[in-house]
Design an enzyme around this catalytic site. Structure first.
Site, PDB file in Angstrom:
ATOM      1  N   GLU A 293      -2.759  -6.658  -5.899  1.00 14.52           N
ATOM      2  CA  GLU A 293      -2.585  -6.389  -4.462  1.00 14.52           C
ATOM      3  C   GLU A 293      -1.111  -6.662  -4.281  1.00 14.52           C
ATOM      4  OE1 GLU A 293      -3.072 -11.002  -2.975  1.00 14.52           O
ATOM      5  OE2 GLU A 293      -4.884  -9.893  -3.815  1.00 14.52           O
TER       6      GLU A 293
ATOM      7  N   GLU B 188     -21.588   1.835   4.339  1.00 20.93           N
ATOM      8  CA  GLU B 188     -22.671   1.759   5.059  1.00 20.93           C
ATOM      9  C   GLU B 188     -22.708   2.776   6.194  1.00 20.93           C
ATOM     10  OE1 GLU B 188     -22.901  -2.330   5.868  1.00 20.93           O
ATOM     11  OE2 GLU B 188     -24.366  -2.692   4.124  1.00 20.93           O
TER      12      GLU B 188
END
Length: 272
Positions: free
Chosen positions: A112, A81
């Site tokens: 992960e 953004e």
């Protein structure tokens, strides 16, 4: 070390399936309302991280977010953004998620669990001592994030962290740790809820304050936003009219489109 994982503690609410919809929503809202107050207690730590990020960005460095699952997605979201909101390069703020872009939509098994993979993914961007790396992990234990911060710190790169458990292993490898403890989740262990909300709010603070600090906002306006649709063209046109005194909407709109941003158009009008 015996880590107390408040993020994994049992919810204080029982038998959720027996609650009415309104009861569920009221209880979730009650829990959410505690998040901002928890963050408020850590504003000095957040401020210290923002200040070093501003310093490094102004010196030609970059900001990296790295995480897995919800934490990784939030980091990628905040990074993505920055270009449309502040008109910066997509290479200035970079979000890295365990499992790559596919993990934005799907759970990637075991992505992960490797410390080595975290550093390998970060190292693909050739980080330097000009950069800042912020690890995001609700548990504060995610190996992918831990490995990246550990190696980055060893390389002399500034590190930060956003976690939701106290005294976490990840914080130990962060020069600027932020530990916002929001307590047990409404659904036990569902850190996409309060923990995710806390991380999102903190990321909003970090990127917004940093971008203001490096001059990407004028007054309270997004003068560097990318003009990518009719809504933003209209907003930018009105902003330009307000700032320059131009009364002709179409003239201001043409200038905005020609120069690509309010900021650039303002520079031109000052030269005329």
């Amino acid at each position: 070390m015996n880590l107390e994982k408040t993020t994994e503690m049992p919810s204080k609410y029982r038998h959720l399936e027996k609650m009415s919809t309104v009861e569920l929503l009221n209880n979730i809202n009650t829990e959410d309302a505690t998040v901002a107050e928890s963050i408020k207690q850590h504003l000095p730590q957040i401020g210290n991280l923002v200040n070093i990020i501003k310093e490094r960005l102004l010196s030609g460095g970059r900001l990296f977010y790295i995480g897995a699952g919800t934490s990784g997605r939030l980091g990628v979201l905040d990074a993505s953004e920055c270009p449309p909101t502040f008109g910066v390069s997509s290479h200035l703020v970079i979000g890295i998620i365990a499992g790559g872009d596919k993990a934005l939509r799907f759970g990637i098994e075991n992505a992960e669990d490797s410390e080595q993979l975290g550093w390998a993914d970060l190292n693909n961007y050739e980080p330097t001592q000009k950069d800042v790396v912020v690890g995001i992990a609700a548990s504060g234990t995610t190996p992918y994030v831990l490995g990246a911060l550990k190696q980055a710190q060893k390389m002399g790169i500034v590190t930060g962290s956003i976690v939701c458990n106290p005294n976490s292993p990840i914080s130990a490898f962060a020069d600027f740790p932020i530990e916002v403890v929001v307590g047990p989740e409404f659904i036990t262990g569902s850190t996409r809820m309060k923990s995710g909300t806390a991380q999102k709010l903190i990321l909003n603070m970090i990127s917004t304050a940093a971008m203001i600090g490096i001059g990407r906002v004028d007054d309270n306006k997004m003068v560097n936003m990318q003009i990518t649709n009719q809504k933003l063209i209209d907003r930018g046109t009105k902003m330009l009219m307000d700032r320059t005194g131009i009364e002709d909407y179409e003239k201001a709109k043409a200038m905005l489109i020609r120069y690509g941003s309010v900021q650039e158009a303002l520079k031109i009008t000052k030269q005329l």
